[in-house]
Design an enzyme around this catalytic site. Structure first.
Site, PDB file in Angstrom:
ATOM      1  N   CYS A 127       4.708  36.983  -3.335  1.00  0.00           N
ATOM      2  CA  CYS A 127       3.268  37.170  -3.084  1.00  0.00           C
ATOM      3  C   CYS A 127       2.449  35.913  -3.319  1.00  0.00           C
ATOM      4  O   CYS A 127       1.277  35.863  -2.962  1.00  0.00           O
ATOM      5  CB  CYS A 127       2.740  38.302  -3.954  1.00  0.00           C
ATOM      6  SG  CYS A 127       3.613  39.823  -3.643  1.00  0.00           S
ATOM      7  N   HIS A 257      -4.755  37.858  -3.667  1.00  0.00           N
ATOM      8  CA  HIS A 257      -3.614  38.623  -3.171  1.00  0.00           C
ATOM      9  C   HIS A 257      -3.904  40.111  -3.384  1.00  0.00           C
ATOM     10  O   HIS A 257      -4.360  40.528  -4.455  1.00  0.00           O
ATOM     11  CB  HIS A 257      -2.350  38.202  -3.917  1.00  0.00           C
ATOM     12  CG  HIS A 257      -1.212  39.141  -3.707  1.00  0.00           C
ATOM     13  ND1 HIS A 257      -0.804  39.522  -2.444  1.00  0.00           N
ATOM     14  CD2 HIS A 257      -0.404  39.796  -4.582  1.00  0.00           C
ATOM     15  CE1 HIS A 257       0.201  40.366  -2.560  1.00  0.00           C
ATOM     16  NE2 HIS A 257       0.468  40.558  -3.846  1.00  0.00           N
ATOM     17  N   ASN A 287       0.165  46.291  -0.118  1.00  0.00           N
ATOM     18  CA  ASN A 287       0.512  44.935  -0.536  1.00  0.00           C
ATOM     19  C   ASN A 287       1.447  44.319   0.505  1.00  0.00           C
ATOM     20  O   ASN A 287       2.607  44.717   0.611  1.00  0.00           O
ATOM     21  CB  ASN A 287       1.197  45.014  -1.916  1.00  0.00           C
ATOM     22  CG  ASN A 287       1.687  43.668  -2.424  1.00  0.00           C
ATOM     23  OD1 ASN A 287       1.739  42.707  -1.680  1.00  0.00           O
ATOM     24  ND2 ASN A 287       2.049  43.631  -3.693  1.00  0.00           N
TER      25      ASN A 287
HETATM   26  N1  ACO Z   1       3.101  59.116  -7.289  1.00  0.00           N
HETATM   27  C1  ACO Z   1       2.880  59.949  -8.321  1.00  0.00           C
HETATM   28  N2  ACO Z   1       3.193  59.652  -9.604  1.00  0.00           N
HETATM   29  C2  ACO Z   1       3.750  58.443  -9.826  1.00  0.00           C
HETATM   30  C3  ACO Z   1       4.011  57.529  -8.790  1.00  0.00           C
HETATM   31  C4  ACO Z   1       3.676  57.900  -7.469  1.00  0.00           C
HETATM   32  N3  ACO Z   1       3.874  57.110  -6.415  1.00  0.00           N
HETATM   33  N4  ACO Z   1       4.563  56.421  -9.320  1.00  0.00           N
HETATM   34  C5  ACO Z   1       4.639  56.621 -10.632  1.00  0.00           C
HETATM   35  N5  ACO Z   1       4.162  57.857 -10.952  1.00  0.00           N
HETATM   36  C6  ACO Z   1       4.033  58.472 -12.266  1.00  0.00           C
HETATM   37  C7  ACO Z   1       4.992  57.890 -13.289  1.00  0.00           C
HETATM   38  O1  ACO Z   1       6.250  58.509 -13.188  1.00  0.00           O
HETATM   39  C8  ACO Z   1       4.283  58.192 -14.583  1.00  0.00           C
HETATM   40  O2  ACO Z   1       4.512  59.530 -14.904  1.00  0.00           O
HETATM   41  P1  ACO Z   1       4.727  59.980 -16.447  1.00  0.00           P
HETATM   42  O3  ACO Z   1       3.430  59.625 -17.121  1.00  0.00           O
HETATM   43  O4  ACO Z   1       4.995  61.424 -16.323  1.00  0.00           O
HETATM   44  O5  ACO Z   1       5.876  59.155 -16.928  1.00  0.00           O
HETATM   45  C9  ACO Z   1       2.796  58.066 -14.217  1.00  0.00           C
HETATM   46  O6  ACO Z   1       2.735  58.190 -12.784  1.00  0.00           O
HETATM   47  C10 ACO Z   1       2.181  56.754 -14.635  1.00  0.00           C
HETATM   48  O7  ACO Z   1       3.032  55.698 -14.195  1.00  0.00           O
HETATM   49  P2  ACO Z   1       2.722  54.203 -14.543  1.00  0.00           P
HETATM   50  O8  ACO Z   1       3.838  53.347 -14.008  1.00  0.00           O
HETATM   51  O9  ACO Z   1       2.359  54.094 -15.985  1.00  0.00           O
HETATM   52  O10 ACO Z   1       1.408  53.962 -13.660  1.00  0.00           O
HETATM   53  P3  ACO Z   1       0.440  52.731 -13.681  1.00  0.00           P
HETATM   54  O11 ACO Z   1      -0.925  53.192 -13.861  1.00  0.00           O
HETATM   55  O12 ACO Z   1       0.980  51.630 -14.551  1.00  0.00           O
HETATM   56  O13 ACO Z   1       0.546  52.201 -12.178  1.00  0.00           O
HETATM   57  C11 ACO Z   1       1.551  50.577 -10.719  1.00  0.00           C
HETATM   58  C12 ACO Z   1       1.792  51.780 -11.623  1.00  0.00           C
HETATM   59  C13 ACO Z   1       0.595  50.968  -9.613  1.00  0.00           C
HETATM   60  C14 ACO Z   1       2.897  50.165 -10.106  1.00  0.00           C
HETATM   61  C15 ACO Z   1       0.966  49.411 -11.561  1.00  0.00           C
HETATM   62  O14 ACO Z   1       1.753  49.184 -12.702  1.00  0.00           O
HETATM   63  C16 ACO Z   1       0.876  48.136 -10.779  1.00  0.00           C
HETATM   64  O15 ACO Z   1       0.107  48.029  -9.838  1.00  0.00           O
HETATM   65  N6  ACO Z   1       1.612  47.092 -11.174  1.00  0.00           N
HETATM   66  C17 ACO Z   1       1.615  45.821 -10.471  1.00  0.00           C
HETATM   67  C18 ACO Z   1       2.587  45.904  -9.370  1.00  0.00           C
HETATM   68  C19 ACO Z   1       2.459  44.804  -8.391  1.00  0.00           C
HETATM   69  O16 ACO Z   1       1.370  44.407  -8.041  1.00  0.00           O
HETATM   70  N7  ACO Z   1       3.601  44.326  -7.911  1.00  0.00           N
HETATM   71  C20 ACO Z   1       3.653  43.418  -6.850  1.00  0.00           C
HETATM   72  C21 ACO Z   1       3.428  42.010  -7.266  1.00  0.00           C
HETATM   73  S1  ACO Z   1       3.456  41.043  -5.902  1.00  0.00           S
HETATM   74  C22 ACO Z   1       5.034  40.491  -5.433  1.00  0.00           C
HETATM   75  O17 ACO Z   1       5.431  39.402  -5.817  1.00  0.00           O
HETATM   76  C23 ACO Z   1       5.875  41.334  -4.522  1.00  0.00           C
END
Ligand code: ACO
Length: 330
Positions: A127, A257, A287
């Protein structure tokens, strides 16, 4: 001399996948995806596009659009160092999902676009790829080695998506964006370009090379929380570093980004800048990795929201963990 953006172009696959579509194939829902990420839909390369063409065809379309605009500007006398596509001396493609291990996507584009006089190579930095490509092209132009360049950010992370992993599958979309660059000795162009790697966290977000066998291959693995915390901490830091070169001038837009609307909001808050200065289109594209910054720039330009002379700060972050920022006058 420095690199200025002469024109932009972008391309996404026709096929749109909404959050509701995803909720039919995995345990997720529109409300979770929208509130946690800001994403409503994304574009995904369909089966109709052969594997050998996925990144190539998106990139080619984005480049054709950017070159056509640059040629129109040249005809109107507004493109300075660029007179026509035969003047392109350098092609850099940032992609982590190329169709081929080799040749470089940039070489395939060079051939298809008829850019005979150009050097061409790819950069892989996920990214942060477009920031690295634009910064590299600027360095060549500053050194007086080349005058006109074509830089592309293109990714199809759908090809690395594990559709059984709802924690990553909902985040990504496919696309490409391109910019024609020219040498500028005037006001517009790159003011400063900064690229960092954290030197840690390489295991926080990865996908094995595509030639690993079926059993162990490719699906992306991500420690979402770690990537989130890194992005929210490091992006404001590198933006502040870039702003030191702004000499008090006001930035019109911070073009970040597009990974997660909550990351963008947190960065705005830490910088004490209003959200109005952080344009976003993650709602419609998800993304798109290396493509997200040029796709957004292209949209801003076509909508007349950015004009020559506007001060912009671009910033990318992601796998590596890598991050960077570019301050430029559009
Ligand atoms: N739908 C429904 N529930 C979900 C989903 C989904 N798609 N995904 C996860 N959950 C659940 C989890 O299982 C968890 O449930 P639990 O509480 O029962 O265990 C709950 O939702 C919360 O999950 P978290 O992972 O804590 O959610 P968070 O608020 O941290 O959001 C996310 C997750 C969106 C992935 C966030 O951490 C994020 O945006 N991180 C950055 C990721 C990113 O930008 N990556 C790309 C970088 S760029 C590159 O180089 C490719």
């Amino acid at each position: 001399m420095k690199a200025e953006i002469i024109s932009l172009g972008a391309s996404v696959p026709e096929k749109t996948v909404t959050n509701d579509d995803l909720s039919k194939i995995m345990d997720t829902n529109d409300e979770w995806i929208r509130t946690r990420t800001g994403i409503r839909e994304r574009h995904i390369s369909g089966e109709d596009i052969p594997d050998e063409e996925k990144i190539f065809s998106l990139s080619l379309d984005a480049c054709e659009k950017a070159l056509k605009r640059a040629e129109e500007m040249a005809e109107a006398g507004a493109a300075r160092s660029f007179k026509g596509r035969e003047d392109i001396e350098l092609v850099i493609v940032a992609t982590s999902t190329p169709d081929f291990s080799f040749p470089a996507t940039a070489c395939r584009l060079q051939e298809a676009l008829g850019l005979k006089a150009a050097a061409a190579f790819d950069i892989s930095l996920a990214c942060t790829g477009f920031i690295a490509a634009l910064g590299t092209a600027d360095a060549y132009i500053r050194a007086g080695i080349y005058k006109n360049a074509l830089v592309v950010g293109a990714d199809a992370l759908s090809r690395l998506t594990d559709w059984g992993d709802r924690g990553t599958a909902v985040l990504f979309g496919d696309g490409a964006g391109a910019a024609v660059l020219g040498a500028s000795d005037g006001d517009s162009g790159v003011i400063t370009s900064i690229l960092h790697s954290a030197g840690s966290g390489a295991g926080a977000l990865y996908s094995k090379a595509m030639y690993f066998n079926e059993a162990e291959k490719a699906a992306m693995a991500m420690d979402g929380k770690r990537v989130y915390d890194f992005a929210v901490r490091k992006t404001p830091e590198v933006i502040r570093e870039a702003l030191e070169a702004a000499e008090g001038q006001e930035v019109k837009f911070f073009v970040l980004h597009q990974a997660n609307i909550r990351i963008i909001e947190a960065v705005a808050k830490r910088l004490k800048e209003p959200m109005e200065k952080f344009p976003h289109n993650i709602e419609r594209y998800g993304n798109t990795s290396a493509a997200s910054i040029p796709i957004l720039l292209d949209e801003l330009s076509r909508e007349g929201k950015i004009e020559k002379g506007d001060l912009l700060c671009l910033s990318g972050f992601g796998a590596g963990l890598a991050y960077g920022a570019i301050l430029l006058k559009y």
